[in-house]
Write a protein that holds these residues in place. Structure first.
Motif, PDB file in Angstrom:
ATOM      1  N   GLY A 449       0.667  -1.310  -0.236  1.00  0.00           N
ATOM      2  CA  GLY A 449       0.060  -0.076  -0.067  1.00  0.00           C
ATOM      3  C   GLY A 449       0.951   0.633  -0.168  1.00  0.00           C
ATOM      4  N   MET A 450       1.931   1.352   0.732  1.00  0.00           N
ATOM      5  CA  MET A 450       2.320   2.487   0.645  1.00  0.00           C
ATOM      6  C   MET A 450       3.238   2.757  -0.402  1.00  0.00           C
ATOM      7  N   ARG A 451       4.375   1.683  -1.097  1.00  0.00           N
ATOM      8  CA  ARG A 451       4.168   1.313  -2.219  1.00  0.00           C
ATOM      9  C   ARG A 451       3.350   2.309  -3.663  1.00  0.00           C
ATOM     10  N   ALA A 452       2.017   2.205  -3.349  1.00  0.00           N
ATOM     11  CA  ALA A 452       1.884   2.651  -4.323  1.00  0.00           C
ATOM     12  C   ALA A 452       1.258   3.618  -3.925  1.00  0.00           C
ATOM     13  N   GLY A 453       1.356   4.183  -2.774  1.00  0.00           N
ATOM     14  CA  GLY A 453       0.989   5.463  -2.318  1.00  0.00           C
ATOM     15  C   GLY A 453       2.057   6.313  -3.210  1.00  0.00           C
ATOM     16  N   GLU A 454       3.299   5.765  -2.500  1.00  0.00           N
ATOM     17  CA  GLU A 454       4.364   6.449  -3.454  1.00  0.00           C
ATOM     18  C   GLU A 454       4.342   6.851  -4.625  1.00  0.00           C
ATOM     19  N   ILE A 455       4.242   6.203  -4.993  1.00  0.00           N
ATOM     20  CA  ILE A 455       3.904   6.082  -6.687  1.00  0.00           C
ATOM     21  C   ILE A 455       3.391   6.934  -7.309  1.00  0.00           C
ATOM     22  N   ILE A 456       2.350   7.047  -6.623  1.00  0.00           N
ATOM     23  CA  ILE A 456       1.082   8.516  -6.855  1.00  0.00           C
ATOM     24  C   ILE A 456       1.612   9.724  -6.508  1.00  0.00           C
ATOM     25  N   ARG A 457       2.800   9.323  -5.563  1.00  0.00           N
ATOM     26  CA  ARG A 457       2.681  11.268  -4.951  1.00  0.00           C
ATOM     27  C   ARG A 457       3.862  11.187  -5.974  1.00  0.00           C
ATOM     28  N   HIS A 458       3.971  10.502  -6.364  1.00  0.00           N
ATOM     29  CA  HIS A 458       5.531  11.397  -7.251  1.00  0.00           C
ATOM     30  C   HIS A 458       4.792  11.584  -8.848  1.00  0.00           C
ATOM     31  N   LEU A 459       3.679  10.664  -9.575  1.00  0.00           N
ATOM     32  CA  LEU A 459       3.197  10.887 -10.107  1.00  0.00           C
ATOM     33  C   LEU A 459       2.353  12.450 -10.297  1.00  0.00           C
ATOM     34  N   ARG A 460       2.379  12.709  -9.129  1.00  0.00           N
ATOM     35  CA  ARG A 460       1.376  14.033  -8.440  1.00  0.00           C
ATOM     36  C   ARG A 460       2.143  14.983  -8.674  1.00  0.00           C
ATOM     37  N   GLU A 461       3.233  14.782  -7.718  1.00  0.00           N
ATOM     38  CA  GLU A 461       4.538  16.016  -7.996  1.00  0.00           C
ATOM     39  C   GLU A 461       5.044  16.246  -8.989  1.00  0.00           C
ATOM     40  N   LEU A 462       4.970  15.068  -9.872  1.00  0.00           N
ATOM     41  CA  LEU A 462       5.793  16.098 -11.353  1.00  0.00           C
ATOM     42  C   LEU A 462       4.489  16.530 -12.688  1.00  0.00           C
TER      43      LEU A 462
END
Ligand code: ADP
Length: 623
Positions: A449-462
């Protein structure tokens, strides 16, 4: 001497005859005088006396004249004798005086006979011969003087005897070791019949006078030579001065021409050229372009030297003022600032100053060039805005692209979460199930779950648009996170990834989101280049290292298809692409991003094939 003798008679002709030289009866010869006396007596006795007696007494007998005549004759003889004795005595006195005079004079006086033997020689002559006078008389010069001197004297004697004229000449002889100079004058001595019976002469020692003359001659020659030298020096100085004056005139002409050229240059260039004095708040020169750029009159600047500072935009003024103060010490000035013109318009100025030194190397002035860079600044602003927009768009398009692949990436953790959750549920449904066995799957659920959240967070930042925010950045960690995003593509391309990251790398000063984007573009290009290459090896290496004390270096090295020299020249041009569906923006945006962070991005072809992309970033100052 001869000239002096020639002049003397003429002087006498002009003079009236002195009284002492006039004729007097006493100058008559005694015999003449006695004869006159006898004749007068006889005339009286024989003629006058008888006539008188006859005239007085005709009858008287004429007196006998003979006794009287005899007496007169005897008286005349007596008179002759007396006069003769007196004359002899006077002549003897005169001879004595003459002899005494000859003896006393310091000149050598002599009389020689025709055989050149000395018949008369004074004391000075005897002293010259260094002999008693008696030994000198009746001897010739050979017996008295050194041979050389004697021969010359005898030769002169011969000339006088032969020529019968006065001879005057100078001789220099060495006598008893002394060099002495004589002026000798000789003339023939004649008897009553006019025949030459000897030589009269006088010789004067003029050694002292000669020495004085020689000294004065030497002094005169010395003086003349010094005058000549001095004249030559003065002439040389004069020539030198003339040359200097000519050179100075040339230099002045050249200076005037150079000043004229300088004036033409400064008055026609658009940049403002200025010269400022050190230690004095005074503008020594400012070109007319000042009025066009600043919109203020030049004379106002001369009246109020800080006028230019007052025209600076309030936001820039303190900085420029500080630089201006520092400039007074260092002589250097390099500032960009805004000015507010009287009409309210704002202009950007790039102002540079450099020191002017005197011969001793001391800075005594500062000269500078102020350039109106408003248009460039506006263009830069425009470009920056475009780049930021481009970057945002690129990030958006990238994000869209990534979204599909990330959806795939997210599937994996989501699928894992579902699987682990189902396993937990299955365990929970079992009777007597130990809840501790649920810990492991639930931990995995959390991790995924954390990993998925991380991926999404980075995507948002980009995809999020936000201005550059520089901070201390761990470049190694940033690279690892970007590699993480690109995992899927790397895997699909079958690329072997090497991370050679320097763990002692200092923090860099950069905006992490923007640098991530740049690294992602470079990585993607490398993966695509590896994809386009057929066959192995497919290796992607990412390295970091310290470049120098102020910078770190990151390199993305691939063994892909590489690029040609022609392509290399255009790599960083916007919209340059060799890919069918490419945009040609990745590298240009990446370079803009890196340069905006005070770094550099460049490419190089690998000798063994493939390409390397390098970028540098500044080390964080607090590191
Ligand atoms: P695009 O998205 O079109 O690829 P880029 O600016 O990213 O635009 O790249 C421009 C061009 O640079 C590419 O089309 C490609 O020809 C070349 N290029 C970029 N990276 C590499 C690489 N690692 N190896 C070989 N060529 C590359």
């Amino acid at each position: 001497m001869v000239g002096a003798q020639d002049r003397k008679p003429r002087a006498r002709e002009r003079d009236p005859e002195p009284a002492a030289n006039r004729w007097r009866p006493s100058q008559l010869h005694p015999a003449t005088l006695s004869l006159l006396f006898v004749l007068a007596g006889l005339l009286w006795v024989l003629c006058v006396d008888p006539l008188l007696a006859r005239w007085l007494d005709a009858a008287a007998q004429a007196p006998k004249p003979w006794p009287s005549a005899l007496a007169i004759t005897l008286g005349g003889m007596l008179l002759y004798w007396l006069l003769q004795a007196r004359a002899t005595s006077a002549r003897q006195t005169q001879d004595l005086r003459l002899a005494e005079f000859i003896e006393q004079i310091t000149d050598v006086a002599f009389i020689k006979d025709r055989q050149s033997r000395y018949r008369l020689l004074n004391a000075a002559g005897a002293r010259l011969a260094c002999r008693p006078l008696a030994e000198c008389l009746n001897r010739d010069d050979l017996a008295l003087f050194p041979p050389e001197m004697a021969h010359r004297l005898l030769e002169e004697d011969r000339q006088v005897l032969a020529g019968g004229a006065l001879l005057s000449c100078e001789h220099t002889f060495v006598l008893q070791g002394d060099t002495r100079t004589f002026l000798s004058t000789k003339w023939p001595c004649r008897n009553a019949g006019g025949q030459i019976i000897g030589i009269l002469g006088i010789a004067r020692d003029i050694t002292a006078r000669k020495q004085v003359e020689e000294r004065s001659e030497r002094a005169r020659a010395d003086l003349e030579s010094r005058v000549r030298e001095r004249t030559a020096q003065l002439s040389a100085i004069n020539q030198d001065l003339e040359r200097q004056i000519a050179a100075r005139i040339q230099a002045e002409i050249a200076l005037r021409e150079s000043e004229e050229r300088f004036r033409q240059l400064t008055e026609h260039i658009q940049e403002v050229f200025w010269v400022h004095g050190i230690g004095e708040e005074r503008t020594l020169y400012i070109s007319p372009a000042y009025e066009a750029v600043w919109g203020r009159p030049i004379h106002g600047l001369h009246e109020r030297p800080l006028d230019w500072l007052e025209s600076i935009h309030p936001d820039d003024r303190a900085r420029v003022q500080a630089a201006h103060v520092a400039k007074q010490c260092s002589g250097h000035f390099d500032e960009e600032y805004r000015i507010v013109r009287p009409d309210g318009a704002i202009r950007w100025i790039w102002d540079r100053g450099f020191p002017i030194r005197d011969d001793a190397g001391h800075v005594y002035r500062i000269a500078g060039l102020a350039e109106d860079i408003t248009r460039r600044k506006l263009a830069e602003d425009q470009l920056r805005r475009q780049q930021v927009e481009l970057a945002r768009m690129a990030r958006l398009s990238l994000a869209v692209e990534l979204a599909s692949s990330l959806a795939h990436e997210l599937n994996q953790p989501l699928a894992a979460i579902v699987a682990y959750t189902q396993a937990c549920l299955a365990l929970l449904r079992q009777d007597h199930a130990d809840p501790r066995v649920l810990t492991g799957p639930l931990d995995e659920v959390v991790n995924q779950g954390m990993r998925a959240g991380e991926i999404i967070r980075h995507l948002r930042e980009l995809v999020q648009k936000h201005p550059a925010a520089q901070s201390a950045l761990d470049l190694n960690a940033l690279i690892r996170s970007v590699v993480h995003y690109a995992q899927l593509e790397l895997r699909q391309a079958g690329v072997v990834l090497n991370l050679e990251l320097d763990e002692s790398l200092p923090a860099v000063l950069a905006d992490d989101i923007q640098i991530q984007l740049a690294v992602l573009y470079v990585l993607r290009n490398a993966i695509e280049a590896l994809n386009e290459k057929h066959g192995d090896p497919r290796v992607l290496t990412v390295r970091t290292a310290r470049m120098d004390p102020e910078r770190v270096l990151a390199t993305v090295h691939d063994t892909g298809r590489g690029f040609s020299q022609e392509v290399e020249a255009h790599l960083f041009q916007p919209f340059f692409t060799t890919k069918p569906g490419g945009m040609g923006l990745g590298l240009s945006v990446s370079r803009s991003i890196v340069e905006a962070q005070n770094g550099q991005l460049w490419a190089s072809a690998n000798p063994e094939g493939g390409a390397s992309f390098h970028f540098s970033l500044p080390v964080h100052p607090d590191t």
